[in-house]
Motif scaffolding. Structure first.
Motif: not given
Length: 180
Positions: A135, A144-145, A139
């Motif tokens: 992430s 999200l990370a 991405w």
């Protein structure tokens, strides 16, 4: 391995003259009657003394803590902060888990990680490591990370609790009482 039960005095060592593991096992062989013919080659393949193993564990664990703390501090850097946090936090956790390799060796570490009691926790930890880095790098989704870093912490906690007898059951009961 054959063990006889004659127990004369065990060898004494001072802190200045700590033996290597093979030397210590050889000294016990005469005292306790332990015969390690089948496993002697494996044990003697390790050339690290106990003091070196402890130093390696402490250094690797400390590096892991420093990386995790550095990642937390880098979280506040504009634009790249969350990416740096995800990377340093993940590598810090990997170094902390990897530090136990110094104490028990790589094969025993892997065997214990994938025992049935902690298999799911190990898979979750490794999956969270991978998803955190994915992430952050591929991405490019900061939120999200951050979520995967939080899940990483929870998975590592659950993994660590698996080494303490009945700790998981106690945590489950505590949450059941708190949520009921």
């Amino acid at each position: 391995m054959v063990i006889s039960f004659q127990l004369p005095d065990l060898p004494n060592f001072t802190m200045d003259e700590l033996p290597t593991l093979p030397e210590y096992l050889r000294s016990l062989e005469g005292c306790v009657g332990i015969y390690l013919s089948g496993t002697r080659g494996v044990v003697e393949a390790s050339s690290l003394s106990w003091s070196t193993r402890i130093k390696g564990f402490i250094a690797c664990f400390a590096a892991g803590i420093v990386c995790s703390l550095l990642g937390t501090l880098l979280l506040w850097v504009p634009r790249k902060g969350l990416y740096l946090f995800a990377v340093f936090y993940t590598f810090g956790n990997i170094a902390s888990i990897g530090s136990t390799v110094f104490l028990m060796g790589p094969m025993k570490q892997l065997k214990r990680m994938f025992e049935p009691t902690r298999l799911i926790a190990t898979i979750m930890v490794l999956l969270c490591f991978a998803l955190t880095l994915c992430s952050a790098f591929w991405w490019h989704i900061k939120g999200l990370a951050l979520i995967f870093c939080i899940l990483q912490s929870l998975a590592l906690t659950w993994y660590s609790l698996s080494f303490i007898p009945y700790a998981r059951d106690a945590v489950k009961k505590c949450f059941a009482v708190c949520l009921a």
